[in-house]
Write a protein that holds these residues in place. Structure first.
Motif, mmCIF file in Angstrom:
data_model
loop_
_atom_site.group_PDB
_atom_site.id
_atom_site.type_symbol
_atom_site.label_atom_id
_atom_site.label_comp_id
_atom_site.label_asym_id
_atom_site.label_seq_id
_atom_site.Cartn_x
_atom_site.Cartn_y
_atom_site.Cartn_z
ATOM 1 N N ASP A 1 0.879 -1.168 0.000
ATOM 2 C CA ASP A 1 0.000 0.000 0.000
ATOM 3 C C ASP A 1 0.917 1.218 0.000
ATOM 4 O O ASP A 1 1.902 1.243 0.725
ATOM 5 N N HIS B 1 -3.315 0.018 -3.524
ATOM 6 C CA HIS B 1 -2.966 -1.289 -2.964
ATOM 7 C C HIS B 1 -2.704 -2.223 -4.136
ATOM 8 O O HIS B 1 -3.525 -2.326 -5.050
ATOM 9 N N SER C 1 -4.412 -8.131 -7.971
ATOM 10 C CA SER C 1 -5.461 -7.150 -7.722
ATOM 11 C C SER C 1 -4.772 -5.831 -7.393
ATOM 12 O O SER C 1 -3.850 -5.800 -6.578
ATOM 13 N N SER D 1 -5.907 -1.740 -6.546
ATOM 14 C CA SER D 1 -7.039 -0.848 -6.315
ATOM 15 C C SER D 1 -6.565 0.515 -5.843
ATOM 16 O O SER D 1 -5.464 0.669 -5.321
ATOM 17 N N TYR E 1 -7.999 3.433 -3.258
ATOM 18 C CA TYR E 1 -8.979 3.542 -2.179
ATOM 19 C C TYR E 1 -8.663 4.748 -1.309
ATOM 20 O O TYR E 1 -7.576 5.321 -1.377
ATOM 21 N N GLU F 1 -12.822 1.307 -1.689
ATOM 22 C CA GLU F 1 -12.207 1.200 -3.003
ATOM 23 C C GLU F 1 -13.041 1.987 -4.008
ATOM 24 O O GLU F 1 -14.264 1.938 -3.972
ATOM 25 N N ARG G 1 -10.742 -0.841 -9.241
ATOM 26 C CA ARG G 1 -9.935 -2.042 -9.022
ATOM 27 C C ARG G 1 -9.783 -2.788 -10.341
ATOM 28 O O ARG G 1 -10.744 -2.906 -11.110
ATOM 29 N N ASP H 1 -8.521 -6.610 -11.398
ATOM 30 C CA ASP H 1 -8.106 -7.888 -10.831
ATOM 31 C C ASP H 1 -8.262 -8.996 -11.864
ATOM 32 O O ASP H 1 -8.828 -8.792 -12.935
ATOM 33 N N HIS I 1 -12.911 -2.726 -12.655
ATOM 34 C CA HIS I 1 -14.108 -2.333 -11.909
ATOM 35 C C HIS I 1 -14.041 -0.839 -11.603
ATOM 36 O O HIS I 1 -13.124 -0.395 -10.917
ATOM 37 N N THR J 1 -1.024 -1.705 -14.587
ATOM 38 C CA THR J 1 -2.183 -1.208 -13.846
ATOM 39 C C THR J 1 -1.754 -0.201 -12.789
ATOM 40 O O THR J 1 -2.380 0.861 -12.638
ATOM 41 N N TRP K 1 -5.499 8.520 -10.915
ATOM 42 C CA TRP K 1 -6.297 8.370 -9.702
ATOM 43 C C TRP K 1 -7.151 9.600 -9.395
ATOM 44 O O TRP K 1 -8.266 9.474 -8.897
#
Length: 99
Positions: A8, A22, A31, A33, A35, A46, A49, A51, A60, A79, A87
């Motif tokens: 993280d 993360h 995965s 994400s 958050y 989150e 994400r 994954d 997602h 990713t 972000w």
């Protein structure tokens, strides 16, 4: 063989919330994400994400739960790069949808 990651790290603040990435897993089984943490930091929300669950790599947009998660052709580190670059846009869209 690569070693799995489980990290993280802080991105920055947006509208009073601190955002994080993360990343968990390996290049093709992962995965990632974005958050934000609320309260004492134990509650994590989150907002996006990517994954590899269910046999495909999919994206997602958790602020758009009514939309299907499209497949993407990204590995773990691609990713992470995309999420690091975008972000703030995801945070803005989350804020628009959640009020």
């Amino acid at each position: 063989m690569t070693r799995p990651v489980d990290y993280d790290w802080a991105l920055d603040e947006y509208r009073g919330r601190m955002y994080y990435i993360h990343a968990y897993g390996e290049q093709d089984d992962f995965s990632v994400s974005v958050y934000f943490a609320s309260g004492d930091g134990d509650d994590k929300t989150e907002i996006v994400r990517v994954d590899t669950a269910h046999g495909t790599t999919h994206f997602h947009k958790l602020y758009r739960r009514d939309e299907p998660a499209p497949e993407v052709d990204w590995g773990l580190w691609e990713t992470v790069t995309k999420f690091t670059e975008n972000w703030r846009e995801y945070a803005r869209r989350y804020e628009q949808r959640s009020g």
